[in-house]
Design a protein around this motif. Structure first.
Motif: not given
Length: 102
Positions: A14-15, A39-42, A77-82, A84-91
């Motif tokens: 939620d935050k 994004g910062d934490a990851l 699925h719970d993060v903003d699109p930018v 999410r895209e970075a996560i998907e690319e890294a994975c």
């Protein structure tokens, strides 16, 4: 038998905040220093992985990266699109590198 996770994390969707700790033998070796934007934490955890790899601890870096991928993929699925895209690319890069090693 499953290996014990090195990363413990708390997700506040939620935050948009994520907190994590990297623990080994009951000792916290690194953390996000509390909840941070996801994004910062990851990115901070990726820095830990890079530092381990650069320090010659490739096996430990590999193990943490596996946990990073599992954690990040579950949050996508719970993060903003930018983010999410970075996560998907890294994975996907990780999975492709793993497939190339086999």
């Amino acid at each position: 038998m499953a290996r014990k996770k090195r990363i413990t994390w708390t997700w506040q969707p939620d935050k948009g905040l994520l907190a994590w700790e990297y623990t080994r033998a009951g000792v916290v070796l690194a953390s996000s220093d509390g909840p941070r934007p996801v994004g910062d934490a990851l990115a901070a955890l990726m820095d830990v992985v890079s530092d381990l790899d650069d320090g010659g601890q490739e096996a430990e870096a590999h193990r943490l990266m596996e946990e990073w991928v599992d954690m990040a993929w579950g949050l996508r699925h719970d993060v903003d699109p930018v983010v999410r895209e970075a996560i998907e690319e890294a994975c996907h890069e990780w999975w492709e590198a793993e497939a190339d090693e086999e």
